[in-house]
Design a protein around this motif. Structure first.
Motif: not given
Length: 273
Positions: A85-101
């Protein structure tokens, strides 16, 4: 003729079910929402959420969330590349955020946008606990669960419309009975089990991802024991819930963890944090 056309439309939509292969299970999934349609809207909603909430930046916890997220994504890429599955992640734009809640929650949006709430960190306790949660959320994104839920919702509405048209010549009471029965039946019999199946699938995929990333998948069962203790007496019966019961999840995870370790060893991972 109108009835016939509506049911033809329903059948056409049904024929589209299973048009996309899940790279982790090999199964065909209900999904007729493309990344081009879904991802831009999801990214915009995510940005709006961040703008309206208290995002934690520059702390040790924030750095851990981002670091663990990247490790899990790297593990996913290794798995996908090794399995054709090469290229499967091409459209993904990973972002990881911590939110105070204070909510005990973390969630993923289509395309790889993930949020952790600070309230879940005491339950996670360790980096491995965070990895178990992160891998579960990454799995949701990778398996296109958001698109599948949208597809199922659209199909549910279409069948409801088709049924209403088919009964348009019947009494108002008959139409009301159909609407109530269909609404309750499709929710309890289809939509909620569908959601629970996604959670179970994300649990299993997540174990493999965290193991390939070097985290001990057996720790995920302990995480869910702590989660169960926190939510004791607050969860609805499993058949009324979008999530499996904690006891079901713990049992499954305990059973699947050795399989995840065995899979990770194929990638040279022999010790687990």
């Amino acid at each position: 003729m109108r009835i016939k056309n509506f049911f033809i439309a329903v059948l056409m939509v049904l024929s589209l079910a299973g048009c996309k292969t899940n790279p982790f299970t090999g199964e065909k999934n209900l999904n007729f929402v493309s990344n081009d349609q879904l991802f831009p809207a999801a990214f915009a909603q995510y940005d709006q959420f961040l703008a309206e909430n208290n995002v934690v930046t520059g702390t040790a916890e924030d750095r851990m969330i981002k670091n663990v997220g990247q490790k899990i994504v790297t593990a996913a890429e290794r798995y996908l590349n090794a399995n054709g599955y090469q290229g499967y992640l091409n459209d993904f734009a990973w972002e990881f955020n911590l939110v105070k809640d204070e909510q005990l929650n973390a969630w993923a949006m289509p395309g790889g946008k993930i949020v952790f709430y600070t309230g879940i960190l005491p339950v996670a306790q360790t980096e491995t606990g965070v990895a178990a949660i992160m891998a579960h959320e990454v799995a949701h994104a990778l398996a296109d669960h958001g698109a599948q839920r949208m597809s199922a919702g659209q199909l549910q509405q279409l069948v409801s419309v088709a049924g209403s048209v088919a009964l348009s010549g019947r009494s108002e009471q008959t139409q009301q009975i159909f609407a109530q029965a269909y609404g309750l039946g499709s929710q309890l019999g289809v939509m909620l089990p569908f959601s629970r199946s996604h959670e179970t699938e994300a649990d299993r995929i997540g174990l493999t991802l965290m193991a390939i990333a070097g985290y001990n998948p057996e720790e995920a069962a302990d995480l869910w024991r702590r989660m169960a203790a926190q939510s004791q007496g607050q969860s609805p019966p499993e058949f009324l819930s979008t999530h499996p019961a904690s006891s079901t999840r713990i049992s499954n995870i305990t059973k699947w963890a050795p399989e995840a370790k065995a899979e990770a060893r194929k990638y040279g991972v022999t010790s687990f944090k």
